[in-house]
Structures are given as structure tokens and as C-alpha cells.
Design a protein around this motif. Sequence first.
Motif, short mmCIF file in Angstrom:
data_model
loop_
_atom_site.label_atom_id
_atom_site.label_comp_id
_atom_site.label_asym_id
_atom_site.label_seq_id
_atom_site.Cartn_x
_atom_site.Cartn_y
_atom_site.Cartn_z
N THR A 71 34.20 23.40 21.80
CA THR A 71 35.40 24.19 21.57
C THR A 71 35.94 23.96 20.17
OG1 THR A 71 36.87 22.46 22.43
CG2 THR A 71 36.11 24.12 24.01
N LEU A 72 36.50 25.01 19.60
CA LEU A 72 37.22 24.93 18.34
C LEU A 72 38.55 25.65 18.54
CD1 LEU A 72 34.42 25.76 15.72
CD2 LEU A 72 35.49 23.54 16.12
N LYS A 73 39.62 24.88 18.67
CA LYS A 73 40.95 25.46 18.83
C LYS A 73 41.58 25.57 17.45
CE LYS A 73 41.39 23.35 23.36
NZ LYS A 73 42.01 22.26 24.13
N GLU A 74 41.87 26.80 17.03
CA GLU A 74 42.35 27.05 15.68
C GLU A 74 43.83 27.40 15.68
OE1 GLU A 74 39.92 30.14 13.91
OE2 GLU A 74 38.28 29.54 15.23
N ASN A 75 44.54 26.92 14.67
CA ASN A 75 45.93 27.28 14.44
C ASN A 75 46.07 27.60 12.95
OD1 ASN A 75 48.69 27.66 14.70
ND2 ASN A 75 49.14 25.48 14.41
N TRP A 76 46.29 28.88 12.63
CA TRP A 76 46.39 29.34 11.24
C TRP A 76 47.85 29.35 10.82
CZ3 TRP A 76 41.98 30.66 8.41
CH2 TRP A 76 40.79 30.66 9.12
N SER A 77 48.12 28.92 9.58
CA SER A 77 49.49 28.91 9.06
C SER A 77 49.46 28.96 7.53
CB SER A 77 50.23 27.66 9.54
OG SER A 77 49.59 26.48 9.08
N ALA A 78 50.64 28.93 6.95
CA ALA A 78 50.75 28.94 5.49
C ALA A 78 50.30 27.59 4.93
CB ALA A 78 52.19 29.22 5.07
N THR A 79 49.73 27.63 3.75
CA THR A 79 49.27 26.41 3.09
C THR A 79 50.45 25.54 2.65
OG1 THR A 79 47.81 25.55 1.38
CG2 THR A 79 49.13 27.45 0.79
N THR A 80 50.22 24.24 2.61
CA THR A 80 51.25 23.31 2.13
C THR A 80 50.90 22.73 0.77
OG1 THR A 80 50.22 21.38 3.17
CG2 THR A 80 51.81 22.63 4.50
N GLY A 81 49.61 22.77 0.42
CA GLY A 81 49.17 22.23 -0.86
C GLY A 81 49.21 20.71 -0.94
N GLU A 82 49.26 20.05 0.20
CA GLU A 82 49.40 18.59 0.21
C GLU A 82 48.10 17.82 -0.06
OE1 GLU A 82 49.81 16.88 4.42
OE2 GLU A 82 50.17 19.02 4.76
N PHE A 83 46.96 18.53 -0.05
CA PHE A 83 45.68 17.83 -0.19
C PHE A 83 45.03 18.17 -1.52
CE2 PHE A 83 46.15 19.06 4.35
CZ PHE A 83 46.37 17.81 4.88
N PRO A 84 44.72 17.15 -2.34
CA PRO A 84 44.05 17.42 -3.61
C PRO A 84 42.54 17.68 -3.43
CG PRO A 84 44.54 15.09 -3.41
CD PRO A 84 45.15 15.76 -2.22
N TYR A 85 41.97 17.20 -2.34
CA TYR A 85 40.54 17.36 -2.06
C TYR A 85 40.35 17.16 -0.56
CZ TYR A 85 40.99 12.29 -2.36
OH TYR A 85 41.41 11.00 -2.19
N PHE A 86 39.12 17.25 -0.08
CA PHE A 86 38.83 17.07 1.35
C PHE A 86 38.34 15.64 1.57
CE2 PHE A 86 37.10 17.55 5.52
CZ PHE A 86 37.84 18.58 6.08
N LYS A 87 38.90 14.97 2.57
CA LYS A 87 38.47 13.59 2.82
C LYS A 87 38.46 13.30 4.32
CE LYS A 87 43.06 11.51 2.26
NZ LYS A 87 43.83 10.50 1.55
N ILE A 88 37.70 12.26 4.64
CA ILE A 88 37.63 11.75 6.01
C ILE A 88 38.68 10.66 6.15
CG2 ILE A 88 36.23 10.54 7.73
CD1 ILE A 88 33.74 11.69 6.31
N LEU A 89 39.55 10.81 7.14
CA LEU A 89 40.51 9.75 7.45
C LEU A 89 39.85 8.82 8.46
CD1 LEU A 89 43.82 11.81 7.77
CD2 LEU A 89 42.95 10.57 5.78
#
Length: 174
Positions: A71-89
Amino acid sequence: MIRVEIIAGGDVQRVGFRDAVWKIARNLGLSGTVQNLEPYDVSIVAEEEEAALKEFVKAINIQAGPIRVQTLKENWSATTGEFPYFKILRGDWQEELGERFDVAVGLMRSDLHENANKRLVRIEEDIVEIKRSIRELGGAATRRDAETQSLCALSTLRFYSATNSFFYFFGYDY
């Protein structure tokens, strides 16, 4: 720019899914995060243009190796710009180390299975070749020349060698 938050369910923890998501996101130029979500799911937040995010959602629906996204449950919304790049937490280092071992064992099993199948195909091909050679020579029982004996000995040796390897790989003692 737009944002999608995704909860991925299925066989997505302890199988290398976060690394796969990170690689896909990096290749698409996304920013965001991916992390395990107790007890079994993975949380993904990604931001970029809508077309790139739609491609991303399709690409992370992985059904390969030990990864099985159900399953892939998606929630689309406006961007926040909080991430400078993609990373694994990442979580606790002991959990992370355990996950790495799980992924390594899974890959070794997959490789072992593939190699065993190749050996079995080779055995089947050898048997076909033995039968063909015996028919061409008129049958081993009626013709005992050096060529027939050599062919039979070589084929038998190949068969036993392949069989021994197969049983050794799977830990059987026969």
C-alpha cells in the motif's frame, strides 16, 4: 512545487526499502525524508514539481527482491521548503545495524538461489548431451570403446560435481 506525504505498507522494513527510496528520490532531484514508522510501515515526505513526484510514487511501488510494497497512502499538500535535499532519517544504531544484516542475508539468499538454479540448468543440459551422445554411439551397452567410456566418465563426474555443489550450498549432508 508541491509536497506528498506517503505511508508505505507491506514488506518495507528491514529489506532495504529506505535506501531504494533515497536513491530514486536523489535521481529525480527531490527533497524530503524517508524513515521507518513503528511498527511495520515507512514514512516518506517529498517535495518537488508534481510530475516528478508522480513519477516518484510509481517508482517506489517496488515489487522486487525482498521488497514488496502493498500500500501507498498519499497525502498531497502545499510545499513547505523545509528540506534542502533528500535524506534517510535513521533510528537507533543497533536497529539500523540489524537491518543492514537482514538486507545482506536476503541478498545472499537471493544470489544463492539464482546460482543454484543456474547449476540445475547446467545439469539438465549435461543430461541431454549425455543422452544424445549415447544415441549417436549406438548405446553404451553395445559399444564399449574408449570414446564412450571417456564420455560417460566425464558426464558422471560433471553430474556428481554439480550435485555435490548443490547440496553443499544448501547445507545438506548426504
